[in-house]
Scaffold this active site. Structure first.
Site, PDB file in Angstrom:
ATOM      1  N   LYS A  22       0.851  -1.210   0.000  1.00 46.35           N
ATOM      2  CA  LYS A  22       0.000   0.000   0.000  1.00 46.35           C
ATOM      3  C   LYS A  22       0.881   1.253   0.000  1.00 46.35           C
ATOM      4  O   LYS A  22       1.967   1.229  -0.572  1.00 46.35           O
ATOM      5  CB  LYS A  22      -0.989  -0.045   1.174  1.00 46.35           C
ATOM      6  CG  LYS A  22      -1.802  -1.347   1.164  1.00 46.35           C
ATOM      7  CD  LYS A  22      -2.985  -1.343   2.093  1.00 46.35           C
ATOM      8  CE  LYS A  22      -3.725  -2.665   1.976  1.00 46.35           C
ATOM      9  NZ  LYS A  22      -4.923  -2.727   2.832  1.00 46.35           N
ATOM     10  N   HIS A  25      -8.481  -2.943  -6.222  1.00 48.64           N
ATOM     11  CA  HIS A  25      -8.464  -3.044  -4.761  1.00 48.64           C
ATOM     12  C   HIS A  25      -9.593  -2.175  -4.203  1.00 48.64           C
ATOM     13  O   HIS A  25      -9.893  -1.111  -4.752  1.00 48.64           O
ATOM     14  CB  HIS A  25      -7.108  -2.586  -4.219  1.00 48.64           C
ATOM     15  CG  HIS A  25      -6.921  -2.949  -2.778  1.00 48.64           C
ATOM     16  ND1 HIS A  25      -7.546  -2.257  -1.763  1.00 48.64           N
ATOM     17  CD2 HIS A  25      -6.238  -3.948  -2.187  1.00 48.64           C
ATOM     18  CE1 HIS A  25      -7.229  -2.819  -0.604  1.00 48.64           C
ATOM     19  NE2 HIS A  25      -6.441  -3.844  -0.828  1.00 48.64           N
ATOM     20  N   GLU A  31      -9.662  -0.227  -1.855  1.00 52.25           N
ATOM     21  CA  GLU A  31      -9.241   1.141  -1.528  1.00 52.25           C
ATOM     22  C   GLU A  31      -9.252   2.032  -2.765  1.00 52.25           C
ATOM     23  O   GLU A  31      -9.404   3.251  -2.661  1.00 52.25           O
ATOM     24  CB  GLU A  31      -7.868   1.102  -0.834  1.00 52.25           C
ATOM     25  CG  GLU A  31      -8.016   0.589   0.595  1.00 52.25           C
ATOM     26  CD  GLU A  31      -6.822  -0.157   1.155  1.00 52.25           C
ATOM     27  OE1 GLU A  31      -5.716  -0.040   0.599  1.00 52.25           O
ATOM     28  OE2 GLU A  31      -7.011  -0.884   2.155  1.00 52.25           O
ATOM     29  N   SER A  83      -6.611  -9.070   7.015  1.00 54.20           N
ATOM     30  CA  SER A  83      -6.091  -9.445   8.338  1.00 54.20           C
ATOM     31  C   SER A  83      -5.454 -10.832   8.383  1.00 54.20           C
ATOM     32  O   SER A  83      -5.560 -11.540   9.393  1.00 54.20           O
ATOM     33  CB  SER A  83      -7.188  -9.314   9.401  1.00 54.20           C
ATOM     34  OG  SER A  83      -7.603  -7.952   9.510  1.00 54.20           O
TER      35      SER A  83
HETATM   36  P1  13P Z   1      -4.493  -6.275   5.766  1.00 56.29           P
HETATM   37  O1  13P Z   1      -3.711  -7.555   5.618  1.00 56.29           O
HETATM   38  O2  13P Z   1      -3.708  -5.177   6.389  1.00 56.29           O
HETATM   39  O3  13P Z   1      -5.813  -6.516   6.397  1.00 56.29           O
HETATM   40  O4  13P Z   1      -4.794  -5.743   4.263  1.00 56.29           O
HETATM   41  C1  13P Z   1      -5.344  -6.600   3.339  1.00 56.29           C
HETATM   42  C2  13P Z   1      -5.298  -5.955   2.016  1.00 56.29           C
HETATM   43  O5  13P Z   1      -6.024  -5.009   1.747  1.00 56.29           O
HETATM   44  C3  13P Z   1      -4.327  -6.467   1.034  1.00 56.29           C
HETATM   45  O6  13P Z   1      -4.563  -5.980  -0.240  1.00 56.29           O
END
Ligand code: 13P
Length: 253
Positions: free
Chosen positions: A12, A97, A99, A213
């Site tokens: 990210k 994604h 996001e 997670s």
């Molecule tokens: P986390 O592993 O921090 O929950 O993030 C998952 C994710 O969005 C991977 O693309």
């Protein structure tokens, strides 16, 4: 045909140069030292791709970007084309994604367009799907995932150029995960949707990752599920011991 697991790190918007190169070097050293029965992919921010590529020399760890534009080149200020990524040594791009779907209002149509352009340039894609907490509460999880598969996955998708990542949005960065039974149910439904769209043979070979997670302590259970073919890891991909710990617990030879 057995599907080889893929352990993928999505960094990210994290890591400056020093931290990112140390992390990549640490992962590379561990992957060389241990025997793992899986493929690895790391997806740093655009700014670090060239540097991280150098740190991965001598390993089979694949390099990926976290997004890509659909155009070959031209007037798209701030965007990165598929060929710019292959030029830097990337073999993957994450697309769609949550996001980006949320922060950048990306639609299924746009995501599919990006996937087609990426495949044309020789990139493999990790196409992300997943429901919100509200959608889960309303019992819409499987419908949302199937709609995103039909809308985002292009007709040219093959088991080689496409990986699906199921990431329930409410599980990302929260420490919460669905139960193993829930994960398997959704992954099996995703594979069914893929079979409808691309044919059974392709669907049976295509990797479906779980994301949200994932950490060393839950990786073994989640990745042992029949339709879970690896993990897309956010937070735990930023620490060598956590990222490698996931692979050790889920993919040791
Ligand atoms: P986390 O592993 O921090 O929950 O993030 C998952 C994710 O969005 C991977 O693309």
């Amino acid at each position: 045909m057995a599907r080889k697991k893929l352990i993928a790190g999505n960094w990210k918007m994290n890591c400056l140069l020093e931290e990112g190169t140390q992390l990549a070097k640490g992962i590379a050293a561990q992957v060389k030292q241990n025997k793992f029965d899986c493929d690895f992919l790391i997806c740093p921010p655009f700014t670090l791709l060239g540097f991280v590529k150098k740190c991965l020399r001598g390993t089979k760890i694949a390099l990926g970007a976290q997004d890509v534009h659909f155009a070959e080149k031209g007037a798209h200020t701030g965007d990165i084309s598929p060929l710019m990524l292959t030029d830097l040594g990337c073999s993957y791009a994450i697309i769609g994604h949550s996001e980006r779907r949320v922060d950048h209002f990306e639609s299924n149509e746009l995501i599919q367009k990006k996937a087609v352009a990426a495949h044309k340039a020789g990139l493999n894609t990790v196409i992300c799907i997943g429901e919100t907490g509200a959608e889960r509460d309303e019992g819409k999880t499987i419908k949302v995932c199937q709609d995103e598969i039909f809308g985002s996955v292009p007709d040219d998708a093959t088991a080689k150029n496409t990986v699906i990542a199921y990431e329930p949005i409410w599980a990302i960065g929260t420490g919460k995960t669905p139960t193993a039974a829930d994960v398997e149910e959704v992954h099996a439904a995703i594979r069914k949707a893929l079979a409808k769209k691309l044919g059974k043979a392709t669907a049976n070979k295509m990797r479906i990752l779980y994301g949200g997670s994932v950490k060393p302590s839950n990786a073994a259970e989640l990745l042992a599920l029949p339709d879970v073919d690896g993990a897309l890891i956010g937070g735990a991909s930023l620490k060598v011991e956590d990222f490698i710990g996931i692979a050790k617990n889920a993919c040791s030879k």
